[in-house]
Design an enzyme around this catalytic site. Structure first.
Site, short mmCIF file in Angstrom:
data_model
loop_
_atom_site.label_atom_id
_atom_site.label_comp_id
_atom_site.label_asym_id
_atom_site.label_seq_id
_atom_site.Cartn_x
_atom_site.Cartn_y
_atom_site.Cartn_z
N CYS A 38 40.97 21.64 33.89
CA CYS A 38 40.16 22.72 34.45
C CYS A 38 39.77 23.68 33.33
O CYS A 38 40.43 23.74 32.29
CB CYS A 38 41.00 23.45 35.49
N THR A 40 40.32 26.71 33.28
CA THR A 40 41.50 27.57 33.07
C THR A 40 42.40 26.98 31.97
O THR A 40 42.93 27.72 31.13
CB THR A 40 42.30 27.69 34.39
N HIS A 43 41.00 27.74 28.66
CA HIS A 43 41.28 29.13 28.25
C HIS A 43 42.70 29.24 27.69
O HIS A 43 42.94 29.93 26.70
CB HIS A 43 41.14 30.10 29.43
N HIS A 63 47.23 22.47 36.80
CA HIS A 63 47.39 22.67 38.25
C HIS A 63 46.64 21.64 39.09
O HIS A 63 46.85 21.59 40.29
CB HIS A 63 46.97 24.09 38.64
N CYS A 99 49.63 36.56 55.15
CA CYS A 99 50.40 35.31 55.30
C CYS A 99 50.88 35.15 56.73
O CYS A 99 50.77 34.08 57.33
CB CYS A 99 51.61 35.31 54.36
N CYS A 107 46.78 36.06 50.51
CA CYS A 107 48.05 36.69 50.11
C CYS A 107 47.86 37.46 48.80
O CYS A 107 47.30 36.94 47.84
CB CYS A 107 49.13 35.63 49.94
N GLY A 263 31.93 31.63 40.83
CA GLY A 263 31.93 31.75 39.37
C GLY A 263 32.61 33.04 38.92
O GLY A 263 32.45 34.08 39.58
N ILE A 264 33.36 32.97 37.84
CA ILE A 264 34.11 34.13 37.37
C ILE A 264 33.40 34.71 36.15
O ILE A 264 33.39 34.11 35.08
CB ILE A 264 35.56 33.74 37.01
N ILE A 286 34.87 34.22 46.70
CA ILE A 286 35.71 33.07 47.11
C ILE A 286 36.76 32.83 46.05
O ILE A 286 36.45 32.75 44.85
CB ILE A 286 34.86 31.78 47.24
P1 NAD Z 1 31.91 25.13 34.15
O1 NAD Z 1 32.05 26.19 33.12
O2 NAD Z 1 32.18 23.72 33.77
O3 NAD Z 1 30.44 25.19 34.77
C1 NAD Z 1 29.62 26.32 34.75
C2 NAD Z 1 28.20 25.85 34.50
O4 NAD Z 1 27.33 26.97 34.55
C3 NAD Z 1 28.02 25.19 33.13
O5 NAD Z 1 27.52 23.86 33.29
C4 NAD Z 1 27.03 26.11 32.43
O6 NAD Z 1 26.15 25.42 31.56
C5 NAD Z 1 26.30 26.71 33.63
N1 NAD Z 1 25.51 27.91 33.32
C6 NAD Z 1 25.65 28.78 32.27
N2 NAD Z 1 24.65 29.69 32.29
C7 NAD Z 1 23.88 29.42 33.37
C8 NAD Z 1 22.72 30.00 33.93
N3 NAD Z 1 22.12 31.08 33.39
N4 NAD Z 1 22.20 29.45 35.06
C9 NAD Z 1 22.76 28.38 35.62
N5 NAD Z 1 23.88 27.77 35.12
C10 NAD Z 1 24.42 28.29 34.03
O7 NAD Z 1 32.85 25.58 35.35
P2 NAD Z 1 33.40 24.82 36.69
O8 NAD Z 1 34.72 24.23 36.38
O9 NAD Z 1 32.34 23.97 37.28
O10 NAD Z 1 33.66 26.12 37.56
C11 NAD Z 1 32.55 26.90 38.00
C12 NAD Z 1 32.86 28.38 37.98
O11 NAD Z 1 33.85 28.68 38.97
C13 NAD Z 1 33.44 28.93 36.68
O12 NAD Z 1 32.92 30.24 36.45
C14 NAD Z 1 34.94 29.01 36.94
O13 NAD Z 1 35.57 29.99 36.15
C15 NAD Z 1 34.92 29.42 38.39
N6 NAD Z 1 36.12 29.09 39.19
C16 NAD Z 1 36.48 29.99 40.13
C17 NAD Z 1 37.55 29.71 40.96
C18 NAD Z 1 37.90 30.68 42.04
O14 NAD Z 1 38.93 30.48 42.71
N7 NAD Z 1 37.09 31.72 42.26
C19 NAD Z 1 38.26 28.52 40.83
C20 NAD Z 1 37.85 27.59 39.85
C21 NAD Z 1 36.76 27.89 39.04
ZN ZN Z 2 51.65 36.77 51.35
#
Ligand code: NAD
Ligand code: ZN
EC number: 1.1.1.103
Length: 342
Positions: A38, A40, A43, A63, A99, A107, A263-264, A286
């Site tokens: 992932c 993560t 990172h 994970h 929970c 949670c 997206g984060i 989400i």
């Molecule tokens: P990833 O980094 O592989 O994919 C992100 C994609 O966004 C890449 O392909 C990148 O080229 C593209 N991107 C960059 N700039 C862009 C733009 N201007 N327009 C459109 N696309 C663009 O990540 P992933 O594993 O597919 O995860 C997606 C996102 O979700 C990440 O930000 C990740 O951190 C987040 N995430 C959040 C949770 C949560 O629980 N909220 C869980 C897992 C992942």
């Molecule tokens: Zn809890």
């Protein structure tokens, strides 16, 4: 046993011998088969500022996994050796208001395996039975190993009704690509996905999108016009963490449109709130997966024909983790799977 450990406070990961986990009376011991890499994990490997403040040195990371039950604690019912399982990586307190109301994904005391407690990139992992998910019949072992990010995709994709709707997904990473297949399966009309990386857009095309748009060279407004959509997208799934992607999404939603944000973003950024207010947009954050409605939805969608397997592009043995991590970090891969039995 072998495990991938954040052994030093510097970039890198180390495949080391660590003690096998012991199980308590409520735990399940799982022999890990395959794991997914992932963002993560990247990172943590890179040891960026977030990882330095979050991840304890010495932690077994990872994970996303699937494996087989090898032992169960005395209180455990419903699991037996040989069962094919994955684990929900978020461990919740079980006692807070959310929970107790069954909203465990909300949670406030959530801990994550491979982030704040022992992870899954190892030959064995122990988890409380409340975190173990029994895979249904005929779930492919590769697909099983990425139920965690598949769950992020499903949780986001089904946050709002998509039947007959036009859906915009920003970010065609593995999660965006899986979400595209999910909303298609759930009956969306047009599924438009954006990215700035041609290989990611190519991956999304394999997942059945209507249009994969490189926003460096094409405008979403033109794509809408071409598809005969006069009023904008009904549902938006933000899966890039990129500021301009969200701004572009907000500008291309129909009035009353609904946006789910997964997206984060790496840092704060501004959006045009007037578009949110006057167009009466709904924006919902989400996190993780619903326990366990998302897991149920994943299982039944796969059993009813949803195929997310094209998102898996590479396989490596755990011994080749450096090459596997470099591949995952290249931006040219979809999901990269590490195999723990060879
Ligand atoms: P990833 O980094 O592989 O994919 C992100 C994609 O966004 C890449 O392909 C990148 O080229 C593209 N991107 C960059 N700039 C862009 C733009 N201007 N327009 C459109 N696309 C663009 O990540 P992933 O594993 O597919 O995860 C997606 C996102 O979700 C990440 O930000 C990740 O951190 C987040 N995430 C959040 C949770 C949560 O629980 N909220 C869980 C897992 C992942
Ligand atoms: Zn809890």
């Amino acid at each position: 046993m072998r495990a991938l450990v954040k052994a030093h406070a510097e970039p890198g990961l180390w495949l080391q011998d660590v003690p096998e986990p012991e199980i308590g009376i409520n735990d399940v011991l799982i022999r890990v088969d395959r794991t997914g890499i992932c963002g993560t994990d990247l990172h943590i490997s890179n040891w960026d500022a977030w990882a330095q403040k979050t991840v304890p040195v010495g932690l077994v990371i990872g994970h996303e996994f699937a494996g087989d039950v090898v032992a169960v604690g005395d209180n455990v019912t419903g699991f037996k050796p040989g069962d094919h399982v994955s684990g929900e990586g978020h461990l919740v307190c079980g006692r807070c208001r959310n929970c107790m109301a069954g909203r465990r994904h909300l949670c406030a005391h959530t801990e994550g395996i491979g982030v704040s407690r022992t992870g899954a990139f190892a030959e064995y992992i122990a988890l409380p039975m409340t975190n173990v998910w029994h895979h249904g019949a005929n779930i492919d072992r590769d697909v099983a190993s990425i139920f965690d990010p598949f769950g992020n995709a499903v949780h986001t994709a089904l946050a709002f009704p998509v039947l007959g709707e036009d859906v915009l997904i920003t970010g065609a990473g593995p999660i965006g690509a899986m979400a595209a297949a999910v909303v298609r399966h759930a009956g969306a009309r047009h599924v438009v996905i954006t990215d700035v990386n041609p290989s990611r857009l190519e991956l999304a095309r394999k997942m059945g999108v209507t249009r994969a748009v490189d926003v460096r060279t094409e405008k979403l407004a033109d794509v809408q016009h071409e598809l005969g959509m006069d009023e904008g997208f009904d549902v938006g799934l933000e899966m890039s963490g990129n500021a301009s992607a969200l701004r572009d999404m907000i500008a291309n939603m129909s009035h009353g449109g609904k946006i789910a944000l997964l997206g984060i973003p790496p840092e704060e950024f501004a959006i045009d709130w007037n578009q949110v207010v006057f167009n009466m947009l709904t924006i919902k954050g989400i996190y993780g997966r619903e326990m366990y409605e998302t897991w149920y939805a994943m299982t039944v969608m796969v059993q009813s024909g949803l195929d997310i397997s094209p998102v898996i592009t590479h396989h490596f043995s755990a011994a080749d983790h450096e090459e596997a991590f470099a591949t995952a970090a290249s931006g040219e891969a979809g999901k990269v799977i590490l195999h723990w039995r060879d």
